[in-house]
Design a protein around this motif. Structure first.
Motif, PDB file in Angstrom:
ATOM      1  N   LEU A  68       0.899  -1.109   0.141  1.00  0.00           N
ATOM      2  CA  LEU A  68      -0.053  -0.069   0.149  1.00  0.00           C
ATOM      3  C   LEU A  68       0.897   1.191   0.036  1.00  0.00           C
ATOM      4  CD1 LEU A  68      -1.992  -2.102   1.031  1.00  0.00           C
ATOM      5  CD2 LEU A  68      -3.141  -0.252   2.145  1.00  0.00           C
ATOM      6  N   PRO A  69       0.506   2.274  -0.533  1.00  0.00           N
ATOM      7  CA  PRO A  69       1.156   3.736  -0.460  1.00  0.00           C
ATOM      8  C   PRO A  69       1.326   3.919   1.087  1.00  0.00           C
ATOM      9  CG  PRO A  69      -1.012   4.165  -1.013  1.00  0.00           C
ATOM     10  CD  PRO A  69      -0.807   2.564  -1.272  1.00  0.00           C
TER      11      PRO A  69
ATOM     12  N   SER B 247      -5.866  -1.460  -2.432  1.00  0.00           N
ATOM     13  CA  SER B 247      -6.230  -0.461  -1.981  1.00  0.00           C
ATOM     14  C   SER B 247      -5.332   0.915  -1.916  1.00  0.00           C
ATOM     15  CB  SER B 247      -6.790  -0.604  -0.468  1.00  0.00           C
ATOM     16  OG  SER B 247      -7.114   0.634   0.089  1.00  0.00           O
ATOM     17  N   SER B 248      -6.014   1.916  -2.385  1.00  0.00           N
ATOM     18  CA  SER B 248      -5.308   3.274  -2.451  1.00  0.00           C
ATOM     19  C   SER B 248      -5.110   3.946  -0.876  1.00  0.00           C
ATOM     20  CB  SER B 248      -6.061   4.207  -3.217  1.00  0.00           C
ATOM     21  OG  SER B 248      -7.325   4.809  -2.755  1.00  0.00           O
ATOM     22  N   SER B 249      -5.714   3.434  -0.018  1.00  0.00           N
ATOM     23  CA  SER B 249      -5.610   3.903   1.477  1.00  0.00           C
ATOM     24  C   SER B 249      -5.651   2.917   2.597  1.00  0.00           C
ATOM     25  CB  SER B 249      -6.789   4.683   1.459  1.00  0.00           C
ATOM     26  OG  SER B 249      -8.078   4.243   1.363  1.00  0.00           O
TER      27      SER B 249
ATOM     28  N   GLU C 126     -15.727  -1.062   0.269  1.00  0.00           N
ATOM     29  CA  GLU C 126     -14.310  -0.485   1.012  1.00  0.00           C
ATOM     30  C   GLU C 126     -14.786  -0.834   2.321  1.00  0.00           C
ATOM     31  OE1 GLU C 126     -13.540   3.541   0.129  1.00  0.00           O
ATOM     32  OE2 GLU C 126     -13.089   3.215  -2.238  1.00  0.00           O
TER      33      GLU C 126
ATOM     34  N   ARG D 237      -6.509  -6.914  -1.370  1.00  0.00           N
ATOM     35  CA  ARG D 237      -6.991  -5.418  -1.235  1.00  0.00           C
ATOM     36  C   ARG D 237      -5.839  -4.900  -0.186  1.00  0.00           C
ATOM     37  NH1 ARG D 237     -10.305  -1.243  -1.718  1.00  0.00           N
ATOM     38  NH2 ARG D 237     -10.945   0.301   0.056  1.00  0.00           N
TER      39      ARG D 237
END
Length: 531
Positions: A122-123, A484-486, A429, A201
């Motif tokens: 993940l970021p 997931s981006s978050s 989400e 995710r």
């Protein structure tokens, strides 16, 4: 001294008729037959060929027996759950079935390298804190409270096996399943698919865990049986206030191919769009229910007697899934059932997946006082996001709700819209975040390191899709998740007082409405006597 040739002499009347090349007397009573000697180069080859043929025969026999005992996510070699029987699944037992089981069970995950997501990350978290989870996530702590002090031992876990359809082990980012019984339709397949999507995710974030899961509807871990000892931890799709079963998002969030219901995000958008095709004042001013009453449900059977729009303000429709399938499900599209001001939810054999689709319509949802709860329904509040209906005086209670709504159209529409907004927030989400936090908190209670048993098989995206038929595969692929981006939302700390306050507030609102209903009935009775 070597032997170049052995001679076998047989009587003339022997059933073995072989020409005697060495005999000069054609009328001889004795025939000779020549066979290769042990020193002949042909003999070892014959021995090897015979041994190889026997080994192949023995190998195929063992493999066939092995495959016939392999239990799969599709239900091969599994009997239906004994606590909720249904017709056993029928598969083609020919070569196709043999090769499918072998390839999907033992080769798919080894061939694929995309299953293991360790290299995905993940970021980096932003400087701002993650959003707080919705308030109903508090129930995670409440559901796991029975094990907070004693924790979960392997013996405690194995006690739950008697009630489980399958066991899930997540170890080092990989998922393993041990199947005990078949689940009805594709519940097992779509539930495990949801867990695989969670791993995709949030790669590297889902802890090692070992849990038992039942895929049928009725909770079984009754609180009255475990007053003096720790209950076995068992996951399922619902629970009640009298049970310790741990509620988990149901399979239909990823699709329900048997009745042509798509993945949740798709289905909600379609239902919401359908609800906007009519203004509130243009919707039919009656309560609508369509479903299957023939599921041993006293509430639904009683509901049939309310099918009178003049007397009770209700339209009750039987759902015939066989006929719907023949017609391509045109008459059962959920988006086409939102042109009523009021939608009724009534439990079936037990809990029903239909609740989320009914509330999504934006109509005023009339919920017949439920016994069962799923993971999100506990966040719904009466007279704020739905209207409670009493099962005792069912038709009268439905009539009261319809009359109230027609007399207070602004308030009725607002309650319906709040319910729809609640379901709008319940996107995938949020579903994955709930799954993540529930598994994380559960894993903290285990006092052992989860290790897949020898009977468990690894299940990956490729192996699961390998077992899916063409239609099932379409639904599964439509519900696949990406990285997931978050990060997940922030789980609130345990607060038992909040839970108790919500329960008390719900009961007070229900009691207040029941008192109003009773007063209305008594008023009507007095009018009847006066006339």
């Amino acid at each position: 001294m070597g032997f170049s040739r052995n001679v076998v002499r047989l009587p003339r009347n022997s059933p073995i008729r072989i020409h005697n090349r060495n005999s000069k007397n054609p009328n001889s009573n004795i025939r000779s037959y020549s066979i290769p000697s042990l020193a002949s180069p042909i003999f070892p080859g014959l021995v090897l060929l015979a041994f190889f043929s026997f080994a192949v025969f023995l190998g195929f026999h063992k493999v066939d027996k092995f495959i016939s005992e392999t239990k799969t996510i599709a239900g091969h070699n599994l009997a239906p759950t004994p606590w909720h029987r249904f017709p056993p699944k029928i598969f083609n037992n020919g070569t196709a079935s043999f090769t499918t089981i072998f390839h999907c069970s033992y080769l798919s995950c080894r061939i694929s390298s995309s299953t293991h997501t360790k290299n995905q990350k993940l970021p980096s978290p932003s400087s701002s804190s993650p959003l707080s989870c919705p308030s109903y996530f508090q129930w995670i702590h409440q559901d796991l409270a029975p094990w907070a002090l004693s924790r979960i031992s392997i013996a405690n876990l194995m006690e739950a096996r008697d009630h489980a359809a399958f066991r899930i082990i997540i170890s080092n980012g990989r998922l393993y399943a041990d199947f005990y019984y078949a689940c009805v339709q594709t519940r097992a397949m779509f539930t495990v698919w949801g867990l695989l999507q969670l791993l995709q995710r949030y790669p590297g974030m889902v802890p090692d865990v070992d849990l038992m899961f039942d895929c049928m509807d009725r909770p079984v871990i009754n609180k009255s049986r475990y007053k003096k000892r720790t209950p076995p931890p068992l996951f399922r799709y619902c629970t009640t206030q009298q049970h310790f079963d741990i509620p988990f998002p149901d399979w239909s969030f990823w699709g329900w191919p048997e009745v042509n219901i798509g993945p949740w995000d798709e289905e909600f958008k379609s239902i919401k769009l359908g609800s906007q095709s009519h203004y509130w004042t243009m919707k039919r001013p009656t309560a609508y229910w369509k479903g299957n009453p023939d599921v041993n449900s006293p509430v639904r059977e009683k509901l049939l007697s309310c099918n009178d729009s003049r007397t009770w303000g209700a339209e009750i429709m039987r759902q015939n899934w066989v006929e719907e399938a023949k017609a391509g499900y045109e008459q059962s599209k959920l988006a086409n059932q939102c042109n009523y001001r009021y939608k009724i939810y009534a439990e079936g054999f037990a809990w029903s997946v239909s609740l989320k689709y009914i509330v999504s319509c934006g109509s005023l949802t009339l919920i017949v006082d439920p016994v069962y709860e799923d993971f999100f329904s506990r966040g719904l509040m009466p007279r704020q996001s739905y209207w409670p209906v009493s099962p005792t005086n069912l038709c009268q209670s439905v009539k009261f709700a319809v009359d109230w709504g027609n007399e207070h159209p602004v308030e009725a529409e607002l309650i319906g819209r709040r319910g729809q907004d609640y379901m709008n927030d319940l996107n995938m989400e949020q579903v994955y975040d709930y799954m993540y936090h529930l598994i994380v908190e559960y894993s903290k209670l285990q006092d052992f390191k989860p290790v897949p048993p020898s009977s468990a098989q690894e299940v990956c995206v490729e192996s699961l899709l390998c077992f899916a038929d063409t239609n099932q595969r379409k639904f599964l692929e439509r519900s696949s998740a990406s990285l997931s981006s978050s990060y997940p939302c922030s789980l609130p700390s345990p607060n038992h007082q909040d839970i108790e306050r919500w329960i008390k507030e719900k009961q007070e609102i229900k009691s207040d409405i029941q008192r109003s209903e009773k007063a209305q009935r008594e008023k009507g009775s007095q009018r009847s006597v006066a006339n």
